[in-house]
Write an enzyme that holds these catalytic residues in place. Structure first.
Site, PDB file in Angstrom:
ATOM      1  N   GLU A   5     -20.375  -3.004  11.295  1.00 26.89           N
ATOM      2  CA  GLU A   5     -19.377  -3.154  10.492  1.00 26.89           C
ATOM      3  C   GLU A   5     -19.173  -4.614  10.563  1.00 26.89           C
ATOM      4  OE1 GLU A   5     -15.488  -1.267   9.692  1.00 26.89           O
ATOM      5  OE2 GLU A   5     -15.156  -2.403  11.284  1.00 26.89           O
ATOM      6  N   LYS A  23       3.861  -6.099  12.877  1.00 23.34           N
ATOM      7  CA  LYS A  23       3.210  -7.194  12.980  1.00 23.34           C
ATOM      8  C   LYS A  23       2.349  -7.474  11.383  1.00 23.34           C
ATOM      9  CE  LYS A  23       0.104  -9.223  15.101  1.00 23.34           C
ATOM     10  NZ  LYS A  23      -0.219  -9.946  13.879  1.00 23.34           N
ATOM     11  N   CYS A  69     -12.602  -0.486   5.914  1.00 24.58           N
ATOM     12  CA  CYS A  69     -13.023   0.069   6.606  1.00 24.58           C
ATOM     13  C   CYS A  69     -14.278   1.656   5.946  1.00 24.58           C
ATOM     14  CB  CYS A  69     -12.475   0.132   7.264  1.00 24.58           C
ATOM     15  SG  CYS A  69     -11.129   1.598   6.919  1.00 24.58           S
TER      16      CYS A  69
END
Length: 502
Positions: free
Chosen positions: A400, A193, A303
């Site tokens: 973040e 996905k 990330c």
């Protein structure tokens, strides 16, 4: 077929291709969603609709898992020799290289990624990742065991089964193959996905997999939303493993769903708030360049971005001055422009999120050294932003942001910076800039993170395991260790001839 000039360079015109693949890919065929629903995928350069894509839901996941289960339980792929799987994976890689420009265009249109980087780094890198794991497909071996009793035994390493891969939007091609390649090499079948923001290249890869000869049902691609299609993968009783890359919040939901269903194994690569530590003896120009790269590459949508930059007090003032000068030369604009270094944020949602963090930093009292504003009158462009006078307890330092925002902080001693660097719930990566080998060894062994880059940043390689500590997740991508995530170990024990066990 539309034309788009590449940065005013009239010698090179980018041909925007017709979008060929917008349906779900199940059991080797492109099909509509059972519901008939579609959703828009948006060009972040201007907010325009690129195409409408099939919206897969639980029923479509069920169909794709059924196909993957049939392909695993009764199909050829898990039963092929590793050599034959490798041969098909090599063909798959060749087809990617043959279509590199179109694939790079799709990721630029969908994610705002730099076309030049997609064409030279991301897409060729995806092909090379396939080749790396193809080379491992026929080298998956068990062991012969020396038993303490009158028995003999050996281990088999067998594919784990049907795998669900849930892909983020920031590096759509690279992370697609970071997950798919080792799973294919191991002999697994899978349902992928892609993120709803970036579905187009994944569907194109599904098409190429068919051309390469990957059997029907082995690789299925379901486009749709995380709360529906993604949740259905995580909770599906007939999926044996889930590999997820995304936020820690969603990672928790994936684990919960896996535990509530069939206790499937889970691998999570989650967020980060990585420190970049720059010591007094560092080359100043190199240090500033690394800091800009660590924060603004891919518009900060990585990330492992080194968004907490700690600079030792002896060079802090010089560093701030040079960073302010150099960031002015960082070019933001159309990602099809070969001179541009930073394109738009991948979506309106992410654009708004980054702007809200910048406003939060101002309210908390950090000093805005550079940037902090949007660019242009359309699209999701944000200036590269640097805050000074940041404190460890500020939201912009703790959370973040996933955007082009750097927080600069001063430190005095090695002990202090190690403690501050580790004072985070994350542990994905870290950077160290120094010419002192003893200092490098001490700090790299003290930082709790999955990868440490010394005098470089984003030092990824197919052979280098990647993953996090703490709330940055568990399990490792890349490297040969990654194959273990897609293999089960079976032990076969038999008694020796004339032993009392007969």
């Amino acid at each position: 077929m539309a034309n788009l000039s590449n940065g005013g360079d009239t010698k090179h015109i980018i041909q925007i291709p017709e979008i060929k693949f917008t349906k779900l890919f199940i059991n080797g065929q492109f099909v509509d969603a059972i519901s008939g629903k579609t959703f828009e995928t948006i060009d972040p350069r201007n907010g325009d609709v690129i195409a409408r894509v099939a919206e897969g839901d639980k029923e479509d996941i069920d169909l794709s898992v059924k196909a993957a289960r049939e392909a695993f339980d009764h199909g050829r792929w898990p039963r092929m020799s590793g050599f034959d799987r490798a041969r098909i994976m090599m063909k798959f890689a060749d087809l990617i290289n043959e279509n590199v420009e179109e694939l790079a265009i799709l990721d630029t249109l969908d994610a705002g990624k730099l076309f030049s980087m997609g064409k030279t780094v991301d897409i060729p890198g995806a092909a090379n990742m396939l080749r790396y794991y193809a080379g491992a497909a026929d080298k998956i071996h068990g062991e012969t065991l020396k038993m303490s009793r009158e028995m003999q035994a050996y281990t088999l390493r067998e594919p784990i089964g049907v795998v669900g891969h849930i892909i983020p939007w920031n590096v759509p091609s690279g992370i697609f193959f970071m997950k798919v390649s080792p799973a294919l090499a191991a002999g697994c079948t899978m349902v992928v996905k892609p993120a709803e923001q970036t579905p187009l290249s994944a569907l194109y890869y599904a098409h190429l997999s068919k051309l390469a000869g990957i059997p029907d049902g082995v690789l299925n691609v379901i486009t749709g939303f995380g709360s529906t299609a993604g949740a259905a993968i995580s909770s599906h009783m007939d999926i044996d493993k889930v590999s997820f890359t995304g936020s820690a919040e969603v990672g928790r939901l994936v684990m919960q769903a896996a535990a509530r269903s069939n206790l499937k194994t889970v691998a999570l690569e989650l967020g980060g708030k990585s420190p970049l530590i720059i010591f007094n003896d560092a080359d100043l120009d190199q240090a500033v360049e690394l800091a800009l790269l660590a924060n603004f590459l891919n518009k900060g949508e990585l990330c492992v971005s080194g968004s907490r930059v700690y600079v030792q007090e002896g060079i802090y003032d010089k560093f701030v001055k040079l960073a302010a000068e150099k960031v002015k030369m960082w070019r933001v604009g159309d990602p099809f422009d070969s001179q541009v270094q930073q394109g738009p944020q991948a979506s309106k949602e992410q654009f708004d999120k980054v702007i809200s963090y910048i406003e939060q930093g101002k309210r908390e009292g950090a000093t805005l050294l550079a940037g902090g504003k949007t660019c242009g009158d359309k699209g999701y462009y944000i200036e590269p932003t640097i805050f000074t006078d940041a404190k460890d307890d500020m939201v912009i330092v703790k959370e973040e942001i996933f955007g082009p925002v750097m927080s600069l902080m001063k430190f005095k001693t090695v002990e202090e910076v190690i403690e501050r660097a580790n004072n985070t719930k994350y542990g994905l990566a870290a950077g160290i800039v120094t010419n002192d080998l003893n200092l490098t060894n001490r700090v790299s062994r003290s930082i709790r993170a999955g990868v440490i880059w010394v005098n470089c940043y984003y030092g990824f390689d197919n052979d280098c395991p990647f993953g996090g500590y703490k709330m940055s997740g568990f399990g490792r991508e890349l490297g040969l260790h990654c194959l273990d995530q897609y293999l089960q170990v079976k032990c076969v024990v038999t008694p020796l001839y004339n032993s009392p066990w007969l």
